[in-house]
Every structure is written in C-alpha cells, then in structure tokens.
Design an enzyme around this catalytic site. Structure first.
Site, PDB file in Angstrom:
ATOM      1  CG  ASN A 116      -1.894   1.076   1.424  1.00 59.18           C
ATOM      2  OD1 ASN A 116      -1.397   2.147   1.245  1.00 59.18           O
ATOM      3  ND2 ASN A 116      -2.929   1.032   1.867  1.00 59.18           N
ATOM      4  CG  ASP A 133      -3.161   4.737   0.867  1.00 58.39           C
ATOM      5  OD1 ASP A 133      -3.132   4.625  -0.338  1.00 58.39           O
ATOM      6  OD2 ASP A 133      -3.885   4.111   1.741  1.00 58.39           O
ATOM      7  CG  HIS A 134       1.096   6.156   4.923  1.00 52.10           C
ATOM      8  ND1 HIS A 134      -0.115   6.969   5.129  1.00 52.10           N
ATOM      9  CD2 HIS A 134       0.645   4.999   5.482  1.00 52.10           C
ATOM     10  CE1 HIS A 134      -0.822   6.474   5.771  1.00 52.10           C
ATOM     11  NE2 HIS A 134      -0.504   5.460   6.097  1.00 52.10           N
ATOM     12  CG  HIS A 160      -8.002   4.094   1.560  1.00 53.85           C
ATOM     13  ND1 HIS A 160      -8.479   4.095   2.897  1.00 53.85           N
ATOM     14  CD2 HIS A 160      -9.683   4.438   0.986  1.00 53.85           C
ATOM     15  CE1 HIS A 160      -9.821   4.043   3.036  1.00 53.85           C
ATOM     16  NE2 HIS A 160     -10.258   4.504   2.097  1.00 53.85           N
ATOM     17  NE  ARG A 172      -8.247   7.421   4.772  1.00 52.61           N
ATOM     18  CZ  ARG A 172      -9.054   6.882   5.653  1.00 52.61           C
ATOM     19  NH1 ARG A 172     -10.201   7.777   5.849  1.00 52.61           N
ATOM     20  NH2 ARG A 172      -8.844   6.161   6.385  1.00 52.61           N
ATOM     21  NE  ARG A 193      -7.494  10.964   5.861  1.00 49.41           N
ATOM     22  CZ  ARG A 193      -7.891  10.434   6.929  1.00 49.41           C
ATOM     23  NH1 ARG A 193      -7.059  10.027   7.644  1.00 49.41           N
ATOM     24  NH2 ARG A 193      -9.156  10.797   7.424  1.00 49.41           N
ATOM     25  CD  GLU A 198      -7.255  -0.095   1.543  1.00 50.59           C
ATOM     26  OE1 GLU A 198      -7.604   0.952   2.371  1.00 50.59           O
ATOM     27  OE2 GLU A 198      -6.195  -0.605   1.803  1.00 50.59           O
ATOM     28  CB  THR A 211      -5.251   4.420   9.514  1.00 57.52           C
ATOM     29  OG1 THR A 211      -5.300   3.336   8.524  1.00 57.52           O
ATOM     30  CG2 THR A 211      -4.921   3.865  10.936  1.00 57.52           C
ATOM     31  CB  THR A 212      -9.303   1.509   7.595  1.00 57.25           C
ATOM     32  OG1 THR A 212      -8.611   2.088   6.541  1.00 57.25           O
ATOM     33  CG2 THR A 212     -10.561   0.941   7.454  1.00 57.25           C
ATOM     34  CD  GLU A 256      -7.172  -6.049   3.552  1.00 54.34           C
ATOM     35  OE1 GLU A 256      -7.481  -5.843   2.411  1.00 54.34           O
ATOM     36  OE2 GLU A 256      -6.475  -5.339   4.308  1.00 54.34           O
ATOM     37  CG  HIS A 304      -5.213  -1.793   9.172  1.00 53.45           C
ATOM     38  ND1 HIS A 304      -4.900  -1.159  10.502  1.00 53.45           N
ATOM     39  CD2 HIS A 304      -5.995  -0.719   8.452  1.00 53.45           C
ATOM     40  CE1 HIS A 304      -4.925  -0.014  10.348  1.00 53.45           C
ATOM     41  NE2 HIS A 304      -5.698   0.242   9.236  1.00 53.45           N
TER      42      HIS A 304
HETATM   43  N1  PXP Z   1      -5.809  -2.993   4.630  1.00 54.70           N
HETATM   44  C1  PXP Z   1      -6.696  -1.990   4.810  1.00 54.70           C
HETATM   45  C2  PXP Z   1      -8.316  -2.285   4.341  1.00 54.70           C
HETATM   46  C3  PXP Z   1      -6.467  -0.862   5.073  1.00 54.70           C
HETATM   47  O1  PXP Z   1      -7.446   0.413   5.093  1.00 54.70           O
HETATM   48  C4  PXP Z   1      -5.009  -0.548   5.251  1.00 54.70           C
HETATM   49  C5  PXP Z   1      -4.559   0.957   5.700  1.00 54.70           C
HETATM   50  O2  PXP Z   1      -4.964   1.892   4.284  1.00 54.70           O
HETATM   51  C6  PXP Z   1      -4.067  -1.626   5.186  1.00 54.70           C
HETATM   52  C7  PXP Z   1      -4.397  -2.877   4.896  1.00 54.70           C
HETATM   53  C8  PXP Z   1      -2.658  -1.203   5.278  1.00 54.70           C
HETATM   54  O3  PXP Z   1      -2.604  -1.020   6.748  1.00 54.70           O
HETATM   55  P1  PXP Z   1      -1.078  -0.591   7.169  1.00 54.70           P
HETATM   56  O4  PXP Z   1      -0.780   0.577   6.470  1.00 54.70           O
HETATM   57  O5  PXP Z   1      -1.364  -0.378   8.749  1.00 54.70           O
HETATM   58  O6  PXP Z   1       0.096  -1.574   6.604  1.00 54.70           O
END
Ligand code: PXP
Length: 387
Positions: A154, A156-157, A190, A192, A196, A217, A247-248, A298, A338
């Site tokens: 992922n 996102d960051h 993701h 959103r 963000r 996502e 976060t989620t 998931e 997650h």
């Molecule tokens: N799975 C889902 C559904 C999530 O929302 C996230 C966070 O965006 C992740 C996995 C990844 O989580 P992490 O960034 O804590 O590894």
C-alpha cells in the site's frame, strides 16, 4: 513414499488445502521413519463415514477417523477422516480445521503403525504422548508447494508525504514501480473521499503503469464507485471510512450495510471487477460478505498487531486463524492486512489459506531509513520465512 489423498468432502462447504495436507502427511511419515510407505488418506462426509462405521465396526452414526491397515507389508493402509465431524470438533476445541485434520491424521497413522489406545490405560497414555509430540513437530511445517501469501504494498503514505507540501514529490506512481521491481505482487491505494493522500490522478496513472495487480481500497459511496467503474482496478476492497479517523479503524459492518453493499458489489461485478470486503475476524460478517456477493474478504489484522499482552495477541491470532479457514471453507478468497509490520507478518503469512497480505505503513516507514527497494525485500523475507 506414496501418498494418495482423496478429497470426497462436501465441496460446497469445504475447500481444503490439499497441498498442505499432503505435505504434512509426507513429513509425518518421515518423522515416523516410514519413508518407504504407501498410505491413502480419504476425506469424506459424515454420511459416507457413517456407512463405513456401520459396515466395519457395527456402530451407528459417523465418527471422526477410521484406520484400515493394509494386507501388504509395503503399504501402511487407509485413513478415513470425516471433514464434517472434524469441522464440528475443531469449533469445540477452538482450533482451526486444518489443525484438527492434522491431529486426526496423526491419530490414524499411529493406529496403522499398531498403536491402540483402547488396549490399556498405559497404551492410551503412550499414544497420547506420541500424538502431542508429533503435532508439535508438524504444526509450523508448511509445504514449499503451497501457494505463499503474496505481498501487496500500500503506497498511500508516499502520497501522505507529497501532500504535506502540496507538490508533486514523492510520487506514489513511481513508488509503485519500485515496489514491483523489488518483488511486490500487487499495489494497493485507498482513494479517500477527503483525498488526504491518494488523488484521482494517482489511481488513473497507476491503472496504466501497474504491471502486477491494482487493488483500490474505497468506501461504497457514489462518487468513488463511479471512479472505480471507469478505472477498472483488478480488485476493489470496500472499507468503512470516517472523516476524523487517522486510518481505517475496523472492518466493515456488512450486516448493517447489507443493501448498499449488495448494490455496490453487483455494479462492480457487472463491470468485471472482483470485490473484497474488509472485515473483522467474525463468522457472521464473513457469511454476510458471501451473501452480498463478495469474492474475497480482507481480514482485519489490526487488533492482533496492536495487542498489549501475549494472551490478548494469542486470542486475536486464533480468531484470525479460524476466520480465515471459515472464509476459505465457504468459498471466499482470503486476504489480510492492517497494522502488519516486520514482527507480526510471518505468523499471519503462515496461516495456510491466506492469499495476499496488504501492507503499507510499516514498509513506507522503514523505507525512510533503508530505501523502498530494501524495505519491500525485507518484508518479502518475513513472508518467505513463514514457509
Ligand atoms: N488494509 C486495509 C483495508 C487498510 O485500510 C489499510 C490501511 O490503508 C491496510 C490494509 C494497510 O495497513 P497498514 O498501512 O497499517 O499496513
């Protein structure tokens, strides 16, 4: 050695990991010094088992395991296991189906080798000790054959850092390419509602550049659903979304949102997009995921990762293990994610029915110190170590 594994269990209820069971049988034969042996393992229904129990033991109803020694010295014999009874017993014992099938396999093999717990109390004790010893030796043994969970990163960051200055750097699209070059088998973003981190531009470009699998996502809301239908990712994962959360925060409550989710899943299916739903490890939610038409779940690993004590972590792990097998047995594909990091991933990766792990924050955080390529490779090592 020859292992004949015949799966005649109810296919509409159980999808068994045959590679794992075959590999565990082979390992047990090695541990029992039976490398030259031939054995048949037949997995069947209660109905069939009741028939064998009546014919050969004159007992009514099914039983969990029966062993029939072979006439020939070169063969050990046949082990019959009722998967229906094993499933029920696994629930009562609070262990997973594949763990209990392994226990029954051990019990059956020891009978074939002449152990008999009904002969005397002493014999029962010896057999029990041997079973415990073999089960401990086999529990964490996995087959090289089995499909290892694939790593989906992922990114996102990477976009979070970019948004901190509102410019163009660092680009999550470039990051995705680096992750793929380092061995990631999928990219997750993701999109959103509050934008963000990931932007619409990222998703559209990623659709063109990702060579592995793009998992989007998203919340099941109109605006994002129409973007997904245009972009056609390889998978969408429906998640709950709250504006204020960091976060989620947990799995989707599918039961409470059934109507909306059924509609979203059906729109995606019409466009040929498979749907996964992010759920807590809860049997009712898993059943609801299947009911609304999802092909995947998931499993939310956050509570396992955040556990404050060892007993809590064990409890959360067992919930995940059981939920994974419940979902897999009901025909769903199982992903997990997650909060997973370099300490917590291997154990989850060792659950034999999980197909993909979605990991973001830990990898991106480590990348700040060691580089993205190495951070991905190190996470892949954690998964490989679980084999
Ligand atoms: N799975 C889902 C559904 C999530 O929302 C996230 C966070 O965006 C992740 C996995 C990844 O989580 P992490 O960034 O804590 O590894």
């Amino acid at each position: 050695m020859i292992i004949n594994l015949i799966d005649q269990a109810d296919q509409s209820r159980f999808r068994l990991n045959q590679a794992l069971l075959r590999a565990r049988t082979a390992r047990l034969l090695e541990l029992l010094d039976q490398q030259e042996a031939a054995v048949s393992v037949v997995l069947l229904t209660d109905q069939e088992m009741a028939r064998y129990n009546q014919t050969y033991r004159h007992k009514e109803g099914p039983t969990n395991v029966l062993s029939f020694p072979a006439e020939l010295d070169s063969e050990l014999g046949d082990i019959l296991i009722s998967v229906d009874t094993a499933w029920q017993e696994a629930g009562e014992k609070q262990i997973s189906l594949h763990q209990h099938l392994t226990q029954l396999l051990i019990h059956g093999l020891l009978h074939l080798l002449g152990h008999d717990h009904e002969a005397s109390e002493k014999q029962a004790e010896i057999m029990q000790d041997k079973e415990t010893q073999l089960f401990q030796a086999i529990q964490h043994f996995h087959s090289g054959e089995r499909i290892m969970p694939q790593l989906a990163v992922n990114v996102d960051h990477i976009a979070t850092i970019r948004q901190a200055r509102g410019g163009a750097e660092p680009d999550p699209v470039l990051a995705a390419g680096i992750c793929e070059l380092a061995g990631a088998k999928g990219i997750v973003v993701h999109l959103r509602e509050d934008r963000r981190h990931i932007q619409e531009r990222d998703v559209r470009l990623l659709r063109q550049t990702v060579k592995t699998r793009l998992n989007l996502e998203m919340a099941a809301v109109k605006e994002i659903v129409s973007i997904a239908l245009e972009v056609v990712p390889d998978l969408v994962t429906l998640v709950p979304e709250k504006r204020q959360e960091l976060t989620t925060e947990g799995g989707l409550d599918i039961i409470a949102n059934e109507k909306k989710l059924r509609k979203t899943v059906s729109k995606m299916s019409e466009a040929g997009i498979p749907v996964s739903i992010f759920v807590d490890p809860d049997a009712e939610q898993i059943k609801a995921a299947l009911d609304v038409g999802a092909a995947y779940v998931e499993l939310h690993t956050g509570r396992y990762c955040d556990a404050k004590s060892q007993p809590e972590r064990e409890r959360e792990f067992h919930l995940l293990e059981q939920a994974a097998e419940t979902a897999f047995a009901s025909g769903l594909q199982v992903n997990a994610g997650h909060g997973l990091d370099y300490r917590t991933t291997a154990r989850i990766a060792a659950i034999p029915v999980i197909g993909e792990l979605s990991i973001g924050h830990a990898i991106i955080a480590r990348a700040a110190f060691v580089g993205l390529d190495q951070a991905v490779r190190e996470m892949q090592d954690c998964i490989d170590l679980a084999a």
